[in-house]
Design a protein around this motif. Structure first.
Motif, short mmCIF file in Angstrom:
data_model
loop_
_atom_site.label_atom_id
_atom_site.label_comp_id
_atom_site.label_asym_id
_atom_site.label_seq_id
_atom_site.Cartn_x
_atom_site.Cartn_y
_atom_site.Cartn_z
N ILE A 142 -65.55 19.38 22.64
CA ILE A 142 -64.47 18.55 22.41
C ILE A 142 -64.56 17.19 21.78
CG2 ILE A 142 -62.80 17.40 23.99
CD1 ILE A 142 -63.43 19.31 26.29
N GLY A 143 -65.53 16.52 21.75
CA GLY A 143 -65.81 15.35 21.11
C GLY A 143 -65.86 15.55 19.71
N LEU A 146 -62.42 16.39 18.38
CA LEU A 146 -61.47 15.16 18.29
C LEU A 146 -62.04 14.17 16.99
CD1 LEU A 146 -61.42 14.29 22.15
CD2 LEU A 146 -59.63 15.15 20.55
N MET A 149 -60.91 15.67 13.91
CA MET A 149 -59.47 15.42 13.55
C MET A 149 -59.17 14.05 12.97
SD MET A 149 -57.91 17.77 16.71
CE MET A 149 -56.26 17.67 16.05
N THR A 150 -59.86 13.04 13.52
CA THR A 150 -59.68 11.73 13.00
C THR A 150 -60.28 11.67 11.54
OG1 THR A 150 -61.72 11.01 13.97
CG2 THR A 150 -59.70 10.80 15.20
N SER A 156 -59.75 20.13 10.17
CA SER A 156 -59.90 20.54 11.69
C SER A 156 -58.91 21.70 11.98
CB SER A 156 -59.39 19.07 12.37
OG SER A 156 -60.56 18.20 12.01
#
Length: 582
Positions: A142-143, A146, A149-150, A156
């Motif tokens: 998950i990390g 995330l 995506m940034t 992503s």
């Protein structure tokens, strides 16, 4: 699984701390590619050496923290798994000890052995693995998503599109894997049964030259387990290549799209490198989750088998009884069977309408053909099984109303197929009761075992092998009788306990019991008429039914089967008269 999770509640604090430490270490791992991207895209183009050295130092600190926290958390996870499964194994063993005979027959002893060993081991592995990797893998997954995506939202999307297919693969494979592992553990039960039978009967196997036959039988069971394990492993192994194919496809698309974006000046090389690092982290996290699903499949199958035993109802629960301890008014009998019937399978009675009473200190001899229900009658008296019909009373109280500990301490028992343990003679007779040495010596003397024990180099300290294979059959039976007498029982049960004794020793044993244990109510199952000739009552059984009940003289007049047994063994005439005098 709910039953297994209940064993983790006492360790909730330790698990929470361990998971928090694991979380910190995982975050440190996630920071490394992001810092590297900053150095490549920002600090390096400016040729800012202090910034490069500072952020390089931060990466070093993050790496050290990641290693230290992961080691610390893993050690805590191992302790939780060890302590929780130790408690689980203890409760499972205690539950197994309390199971009724019917429940043990249903589950089978090899299956119970497997649940106590291989199944608890699989649960141990699952608990440890879920703590070590069950937090780390989702955080990395998950990390990583995330952070990527940034960094690069467009790239992503490639990963996000692939994840549903990966989840579908894992779910489908796991759904099929759990039943396969359940069948595998059942196959292990069968393998343990074959091994157990061969170890128990090794002398018979050798004596009859059946080694090759038993090898083939074991090989068949072994191949069956191997085939089931191959099928389960092959099913679960599908996740690795399928996930690799999907993730590598995504990685290829990321590289292609990333190269175009860098070429067009939309993205920076450091971000692409960091993105590839995160993609690798995500790939590894998915691989870890695959391992977790395999381990969870095996562990959940084993947990279900363990819970099946732990959730079994108390079949032999104590029923409240209003009667006060002691004999009921008008019933002086110490033991009373009142129209008792019993069936193992619920269809055909093993015992039918058995009725008799014994006063305190009397002896009941039980005789009959093999399979006539002699040992079953004793099992009902000790409440290893509950009768299907009728009632059994001790001192006027139904045995269902007597607490099990109080009931079982009334008995001194020698079973037909009893066991000795790999301890000293003294420890085998004492059997964990903390008896004084004088009591042990007196019991051995009464059981006619003192003479051969004194001849041993170590006496009572002589070590026995498991099942007493380093003593003769007669010596073994005398040790077992010593164990039964040492507890000063109210009721003595001897289930074919003198079959290996010579007539002289058997007669001496019966004389010692009459003279020194006259207040003890005794039930003797015997194949030899001479062992029960002087009993106060003799019960003759055939196919679970009473054919006769009375003294030797009464049965000689009224029971044809008893007369046949008597004359076939004693031969009549002088032999019979001599046996009667003894």
């Amino acid at each position: 699984m709910k039953k297994i999770f209940s064993y983790l509640r006492p360790f909730a604090g330790a698990m929470s701390l361990g998971l928090f430490i694991k979380f910190i270490g995982t975050i440190m791992d996630l920071l490394l590619p992001w810092i590297l991207a900053y150095i490549i895209d920002t600090a390096a183009p400016r040729q800012d050496a202090p910034q490069i050295w500072m952020w390089g130092g931060v990466m070093l600190v993050c790496s050290i923290l990641a290693v230290v926290t992961n080691i610390w958390a893993n050690r805590m996870a191992s302790r939780v798994a060890r302590d929780s499964v130790r408690t689980l194994r203890r409760d499972l063993f205690e539950k197994t000890i309390r199971l009724s005979g019917r429940q043990i027959d249903s589950l089978t002893i090899p299956s119970l052995e497997a649940r106590l060993t291989t199944d608890t081991y699989q649960v141990h592995q699952m608990i440890g693995m879920m703590q070590r990797l069950g937090v780390r893998a989702p955080i990395l997954l998950i990390g990583g998503i995330l952070v990527t995506m940034t960094l690069e939202p467009v790239l992503s999307l490639t990963l996000v599109c692939i994840l549903p297919f990966i989840a579908l693969v894992v779910w489908q494979v796991s759904r099929k894997g759990v039943p396969l592992y359940t069948r595998l553990q059942q196959g292990v039960d069968g393998l343990i049964r074959v091994i157990r039978e061969n170890i128990t009967g090794i002398r018979v196997v050798k004596a009859l030259s059946k080694g090759d036959y038993e090898k083939r039988r074991f090989d068949g069971a072994n191949k069956s387990v191997a085939e089931m394990e191959r099928k389960a492993a092959a099913t679960m192994a599908l996740t690795n290549p399928l996930m690799n194919a999907l993730l590598n496809l995504g990685l290829t698309l990321v590289i292609i799209v990333g190269a175009f974006r860098v070429n067009l000046g939309i993205s920076q090389p450091g971000k692409i490198i960091a993105f590839l690092s995160y993609f690798t982290i995500i790939l590894n996290a998915m691989m870890i989750m695959t391992r977790l699903f395999v381990m969870y499949s095996r562990g959940s199958a084993s947990a279900s088998r363990i819970a099946e035993v732990l959730d079994l109802p108390e079949e032999l629960a104590v029923i409240p009884d209003q009667a006060a301890p002691g004999a009921a008014p008008g019933e002086p009998a110490h033991i009373a069977f009142d129209h008792v019937s019993f069936s193992y399978n619920g269809r055909r009675d093993t015992l039918t309408d058995i009725s008799f009473t014994l006063r305190r200190g009397e002896t009941l001899g039980i005789i009959g053909a093999t399979g006539s229900g002699k040992s079953t009658l004793l099992n009902l008296l000790m409440r290893l099984y509950d009768a299907s019909g009728g009632e059994i009373r001790i001192d006027g109280r139904p045995i269902q109303a007597i607490p099990k500990d109080a009931l079982h301490t009334m008995f001194g028992v020698v079973f037909q197929h009893d066991a000795l343990f790999a301890e000293t003679l003294s420890e085998n007779i004492d059997f964990g009761r903390g008896l004084p040495r004088e009591t042990i010596e007196h019991a051995a003397q009464m059981a006619q075992a003192a003479e051969f024990i004194a001849a041993l180099p170590d006496g009572l300290a002589h070590p026995l092998t498991s099942r007493g294979t380093n003593v003769s059959g007669g010596q073994k039976q005398r040790i077992l009788i010593s164990r039964a007498l040492a507890g000063k029982p109210h009721i003595l049960i001897l289930d074919d306990a003198s079959s290996s004794l010579d007539y002289r020793t058997d007669a001496a044993l019966r004389r010692a019991l009459r003279e020194n244990f006259s207040g003890v109510t005794t039930l003797i199952v015997a194949q030899r008429v001479s062992s029960i000739l002087h009993a106060d009552q003799i019960l003759v059984l055939e196919h679970g039914a009473m054919l006769g009940l009375g003294t030797h003289a009464q049965l000689m007049e009224t029971c044809e089967l008893y007369r046949e047994i008597y004359f076939s063994q004693m031969g009549g005439g002088a032999n019979a008269e001599s046996a009667a005098r003894r």
